[in-house]
Design a protein around this motif. Structure first.
Motif, PDB file in Angstrom:
ATOM      1  N   GLY A 152      15.457  35.971   0.310  1.00 40.84           N
ATOM      2  CA  GLY A 152      15.171  34.505   0.421  1.00 40.84           C
ATOM      3  C   GLY A 152      13.942  34.149  -0.520  1.00 40.84           C
ATOM      4  O   GLY A 152      13.155  34.943  -1.209  1.00 40.84           O
ATOM      5  N   GLY A 153      14.116  32.566  -1.014  1.00 38.87           N
ATOM      6  CA  GLY A 153      13.208  32.289  -2.141  1.00 38.87           C
ATOM      7  C   GLY A 153      12.101  31.316  -1.306  1.00 38.87           C
ATOM      8  O   GLY A 153      11.719  32.006  -0.633  1.00 38.87           O
ATOM      9  N   THR A 154      12.119  30.128  -2.164  1.00 32.40           N
ATOM     10  CA  THR A 154      10.860  29.297  -1.672  1.00 32.40           C
ATOM     11  C   THR A 154      11.374  27.945  -1.550  1.00 32.40           C
ATOM     12  O   THR A 154      12.390  27.568  -2.319  1.00 32.40           O
ATOM     13  N   PHE A 155      10.646  27.037  -1.110  1.00 29.71           N
ATOM     14  CA  PHE A 155      10.953  25.543  -1.139  1.00 29.71           C
ATOM     15  C   PHE A 155       9.478  25.107  -1.068  1.00 29.71           C
ATOM     16  O   PHE A 155       8.456  25.777  -0.886  1.00 29.71           O
ATOM     17  N   ALA A 156       9.273  23.476  -1.025  1.00 26.99           N
ATOM     18  CA  ALA A 156       8.029  22.728  -1.055  1.00 26.99           C
ATOM     19  C   ALA A 156       7.870  21.846   0.128  1.00 26.99           C
ATOM     20  O   ALA A 156       9.130  21.237   0.353  1.00 26.99           O
ATOM     21  N   LYS A 157       6.873  21.862   0.487  1.00 27.50           N
ATOM     22  CA  LYS A 157       6.695  20.696   1.572  1.00 27.50           C
ATOM     23  C   LYS A 157       5.586  19.714   0.916  1.00 27.50           C
ATOM     24  O   LYS A 157       4.487  20.334   0.661  1.00 27.50           O
ATOM     25  N   ILE A 158       5.989  18.439   0.851  1.00 26.71           N
ATOM     26  CA  ILE A 158       4.879  17.534   0.318  1.00 26.71           C
ATOM     27  C   ILE A 158       4.199  16.512   1.418  1.00 26.71           C
ATOM     28  O   ILE A 158       5.106  16.281   2.373  1.00 26.71           O
ATOM     29  N   SER A 159       3.150  16.360   1.388  1.00 27.57           N
ATOM     30  CA  SER A 159       2.401  15.390   2.403  1.00 27.57           C
ATOM     31  C   SER A 159       1.883  14.304   1.543  1.00 27.57           C
ATOM     32  O   SER A 159       0.843  14.658   0.854  1.00 27.57           O
ATOM     33  N   VAL A 160       1.935  13.060   1.896  1.00 25.67           N
ATOM     34  CA  VAL A 160       1.299  11.863   1.265  1.00 25.67           C
ATOM     35  C   VAL A 160       0.600  11.198   2.414  1.00 25.67           C
ATOM     36  O   VAL A 160       1.121  10.785   3.439  1.00 25.67           O
ATOM     37  N   HIS A 161      -0.773  11.002   2.175  1.00 26.99           N
ATOM     38  CA  HIS A 161      -1.558  10.423   3.250  1.00 26.99           C
ATOM     39  C   HIS A 161      -1.672   8.985   2.804  1.00 26.99           C
ATOM     40  O   HIS A 161      -1.213   8.354   1.568  1.00 26.99           O
ATOM     41  N   PRO A 162      -2.040   7.970   3.794  1.00 25.80           N
ATOM     42  CA  PRO A 162      -1.949   6.550   3.651  1.00 25.80           C
ATOM     43  C   PRO A 162      -2.885   6.092   2.715  1.00 25.80           C
ATOM     44  O   PRO A 162      -4.194   6.512   2.703  1.00 25.80           O
ATOM     45  N   GLN A 163      -2.580   4.835   2.265  1.00 28.33           N
ATOM     46  CA  GLN A 163      -3.807   3.850   1.389  1.00 28.33           C
ATOM     47  C   GLN A 163      -3.398   2.647   1.566  1.00 28.33           C
ATOM     48  O   GLN A 163      -2.158   2.070   1.533  1.00 28.33           O
ATOM     49  N   GLY A 209       0.791  -1.255  -0.004  1.00 29.04           N
ATOM     50  CA  GLY A 209      -0.087   0.051   0.035  1.00 29.04           C
ATOM     51  C   GLY A 209       0.866   1.251  -0.079  1.00 29.04           C
ATOM     52  O   GLY A 209       2.096   1.170  -0.317  1.00 29.04           O
ATOM     53  N   ILE A 210       0.143   2.362   0.366  1.00 33.26           N
ATOM     54  CA  ILE A 210       0.855   3.741   0.311  1.00 33.26           C
ATOM     55  C   ILE A 210       1.227   4.099   1.777  1.00 33.26           C
ATOM     56  O   ILE A 210      -0.035   3.982   2.334  1.00 33.26           O
ATOM     57  N   GLN A 211       2.176   4.231   2.523  1.00 37.53           N
ATOM     58  CA  GLN A 211       2.535   4.455   3.801  1.00 37.53           C
ATOM     59  C   GLN A 211       2.584   6.059   3.825  1.00 37.53           C
ATOM     60  O   GLN A 211       3.176   6.887   2.971  1.00 37.53           O
ATOM     61  N   GLN A 212       2.238   6.567   4.897  1.00 37.66           N
ATOM     62  CA  GLN A 212       2.068   8.100   5.013  1.00 37.66           C
ATOM     63  C   GLN A 212       3.388   8.596   5.251  1.00 37.66           C
ATOM     64  O   GLN A 212       4.400   7.938   6.302  1.00 37.66           O
ATOM     65  N   PHE A 213       3.839   9.841   4.602  1.00 39.35           N
ATOM     66  CA  PHE A 213       5.162  10.362   5.001  1.00 39.35           C
ATOM     67  C   PHE A 213       5.095  11.799   4.456  1.00 39.35           C
ATOM     68  O   PHE A 213       4.046  12.272   3.687  1.00 39.35           O
ATOM     69  N   ALA A 245      10.221  18.204  10.933  1.00 39.05           N
ATOM     70  CA  ALA A 245      10.305  16.880  10.836  1.00 39.05           C
ATOM     71  C   ALA A 245       9.850  15.644   9.813  1.00 39.05           C
ATOM     72  O   ALA A 245       9.116  14.909  10.141  1.00 39.05           O
ATOM     73  N   PRO A 246      10.369  16.091   8.510  1.00 38.57           N
ATOM     74  CA  PRO A 246       9.797  15.358   7.427  1.00 38.57           C
ATOM     75  C   PRO A 246      10.345  13.947   7.445  1.00 38.57           C
ATOM     76  O   PRO A 246      11.557  13.873   8.024  1.00 38.57           O
ATOM     77  N   GLY A 247       9.844  13.011   6.827  1.00 38.51           N
ATOM     78  CA  GLY A 247      10.604  11.758   6.555  1.00 38.51           C
ATOM     79  C   GLY A 247      11.747  11.617   5.592  1.00 38.51           C
ATOM     80  O   GLY A 247      12.331  10.810   5.475  1.00 38.51           O
ATOM     81  N   VAL A 248      11.777  12.764   4.567  1.00 38.24           N
ATOM     82  CA  VAL A 248      12.382  13.029   3.496  1.00 38.24           C
ATOM     83  C   VAL A 248      12.790  14.131   3.412  1.00 38.24           C
ATOM     84  O   VAL A 248      11.953  15.037   3.179  1.00 38.24           O
ATOM     85  N   VAL A 249      14.084  14.713   2.939  1.00 43.48           N
ATOM     86  CA  VAL A 249      14.606  15.842   2.485  1.00 43.48           C
ATOM     87  C   VAL A 249      15.442  16.001   1.331  1.00 43.48           C
ATOM     88  O   VAL A 249      16.370  14.952   1.223  1.00 43.48           O
ATOM     89  N   PHE A 250      14.883  16.534   0.105  1.00 47.85           N
ATOM     90  CA  PHE A 250      15.682  16.455  -1.024  1.00 47.85           C
ATOM     91  C   PHE A 250      16.384  17.639  -1.120  1.00 47.85           C
ATOM     92  O   PHE A 250      15.536  18.997  -1.313  1.00 47.85           O
ATOM     93  N   LEU A 251      17.674  17.777  -1.073  1.00 54.20           N
ATOM     94  CA  LEU A 251      18.432  19.254  -1.118  1.00 54.20           C
ATOM     95  C   LEU A 251      19.088  19.272  -2.662  1.00 54.20           C
ATOM     96  O   LEU A 251      20.035  18.472  -2.553  1.00 54.20           O
ATOM     97  N   LEU A 252      18.570  19.858  -3.350  1.00 56.83           N
ATOM     98  CA  LEU A 252      19.127  19.844  -5.014  1.00 56.83           C
ATOM     99  C   LEU A 252      20.119  21.012  -5.275  1.00 56.83           C
ATOM    100  O   LEU A 252      19.912  22.351  -4.729  1.00 56.83           O
ATOM    101  N   GLY A 253      21.138  20.920  -5.736  1.00 59.59           N
ATOM    102  CA  GLY A 253      22.283  22.050  -6.154  1.00 59.59           C
ATOM    103  C   GLY A 253      21.670  22.866  -6.908  1.00 59.59           C
ATOM    104  O   GLY A 253      20.498  22.737  -7.544  1.00 59.59           O
ATOM    105  N   PRO A 254      22.490  23.817  -7.318  1.00 63.40           N
ATOM    106  CA  PRO A 254      23.831  24.284  -6.834  1.00 63.40           C
ATOM    107  C   PRO A 254      23.999  24.427  -5.472  1.00 63.40           C
ATOM    108  O   PRO A 254      23.263  25.315  -4.956  1.00 63.40           O
ATOM    109  N   PHE A 255      24.970  24.042  -4.744  1.00 65.32           N
ATOM    110  CA  PHE A 255      25.481  24.619  -3.465  1.00 65.32           C
ATOM    111  C   PHE A 255      26.475  25.514  -3.556  1.00 65.32           C
ATOM    112  O   PHE A 255      26.284  26.421  -2.874  1.00 65.32           O
TER     113      PHE A 255
END
Length: 425
Positions: A385-396, A148-152, A183-193
């Protein structure tokens, strides 16, 4: 000189034969032609360069003949420069002018693979009555989602992470504060650094080497992020073609090597992904293409009453439709390092649930045909400062997921279970 190692004479760094590129293009047309023929149960696709009095279907690549292959796309497509290029098998690689004046709806750019329906009355021009929808990739099957789909939740941010007048990395510090609080389950940090295009680096106003900047200014924030998040949380770094701390400047790019991460002072517990990358998180497939393909496409696309009216999500949708994470060809001169020999790494292997395409264009979130299209924007907008995104996935549940994959329209696809928001730094 003594002590120096020379590259083998047979090695030509960043060199590709023209035949390699043409072979890759030919295979892309052929793959789409085979799937189109099967999707629409067409007995035989037509050669659009031949005369046809009756309506036929042909598959080929959109070409802007005002440009030679490899030139910058400074001249947009017009009715006089719009051509269709065939594959070797379907039309000996020949090109024919495309007349789209009678086409009610289209969205076209150079390099796009299309399925056109129409006539070529005199053998000199193919008049298009409609563009057929290309066959779609399939979403992951039951075996990939048997649990199934686990919440994260996830945080997605893209560099540059510092303002254009200093190297203090204040936006990165604020981003880390946001991520620790969420406190997300995953953090994606995309370059350039450490961006090659930073004004102070261009002016030679910095004494430190790029690796030293990373180790002194970025790694401490990464250490704080790693310590501040729960142990099961994953942190991924994704390289960029504009990155000075990375030796591979062509696209696609491999992940940061472990030795390089150690040299840069990146703490343990932080991993790296290739660019582009396709990963599965708790049953949700996420595709990341860390190159500003949207900005490149926006200058090349021509359209009339397209099915997806919002332009920026439509540009991202082209990647889904083309099954390719850089479908524009030829690329602009500032992004000429697209390796045709590594084309398989640019191809989508399955239909993603979330497509992340960072761009300097306006940030957006849009769900379309069960895919969430996301541009998180840049973490720094020159002097602010710019922007970033927060994603929430609900369980199934596994049972609901199975019903969805078996065609139960009353159940939700992962795109319907996903919410995303753009947050300003």
């Amino acid at each position: 000189k003594a002590g120096q190692r020379r590259a083998p004479k047979r090695m030509r760094y960043m060199f590709e034969k023209m035949g390699t590129r043409t072979e890759i293009i030919n295979k892309r047309i052929e793959r789409m032609a085979i799937d189109t023929k099967a999707e629409y149960k067409i007995e035989a696709l037509a050669n659009p360069t031949y005369p046809h009095q009756d309506s036929v279907t042909a598959v080929g690549r959109v070409v802007n003949v005002s440009l030679d292959e490899g030139e910058s796309g400074s001249t947009p497509i017009t009715s006089d420069t719009l051509f269709l290029e065939t594959s070797r098998r379907l039309g000996n690689g020949r090109r024919v002018p495309l007349d789209v004046r009678s086409t009610p709806s289209f969205s076209l750019f150079p390099g796009q693979i299309v399925a056109v329906e129409g006539k070529n009355l005199k053998g000199s021009e193919f008049s298009v009555s409609q563009l057929r929808q290309l066959p779609r990739l399939q979403h992951p099957g039951i075996s990939e989602r048997e649990q199934g789909i686990q919440q994260f939740s996830a945080v997605v941010a893209t560099g540059p992470y510092t303002l254009s007048d200093n190297f203090e990395y204040e936006p990165l510090a604020d981003l880390v504060d946001h991520a620790i609080a969420a406190a997300p389950g995953v953090v994606f940090l995309l370059g350039p650094f450490v961006s090659e295009s930073h004004p102070m680096l261009k002016e030679g106003a910095v004494d430190l080497q790029p690796g030293e900047i990373f180790a002194a200014k970025i790694s401490p924030h990464l250490e704080r992020l790693r310590q501040g998040l729960p142990a099961p949380s994953c942190i991924y770094l994704v390289p960029s073609t504009d990155e000075l701390c990375y030796p591979y400047t062509c696209y696609p790019q491999p992940a940061f090597g472990q030795e390089l991460l150690s040299q840069l002072g990146v703490p343990d517990g932080i991993a790296s992904l290739s660019n582009p990358a396709q990963v599965s998180v708790n049953g949700v497939v996420i595709a990341v293409a860390n190159i500003d393909v949207l900005f490149h496409l926006v200058k090349e696309e021509v359209s009339r009453l397209p099915a997806l009216s919002d332009r920026l999500p439509r540009l991202a949708w082209h990647l889904i439709e083309q099954r390719h994470l850089y479908p524009l060809s030829p690329p602009p001169m500032e992004c000429a390092g697209i390796l045709a020999s590594q084309d398989t790494k640019l191809r989508l292997q399955t239909m993603p649930d979330i497509l992340i395409t960072p761009s300097q264009l306006k940030h957006f979130v849009r769900a379309h045909e069960n895919v969430v299209l996301l541009n998180p924007g840049y973490s720094s907008m020159r002097l602010s400062g710019g922007t970033f995104a927060k994603i929430s996935v609900h369980p199934q549940s596994a049972a609901e997921t199975k019903d969805t994959l078996l065609g139960d329209s009353t159940k939700a696809f992962p795109a319907d279970l996903t919410s995303a928001e753009i947050i300003r730094i």
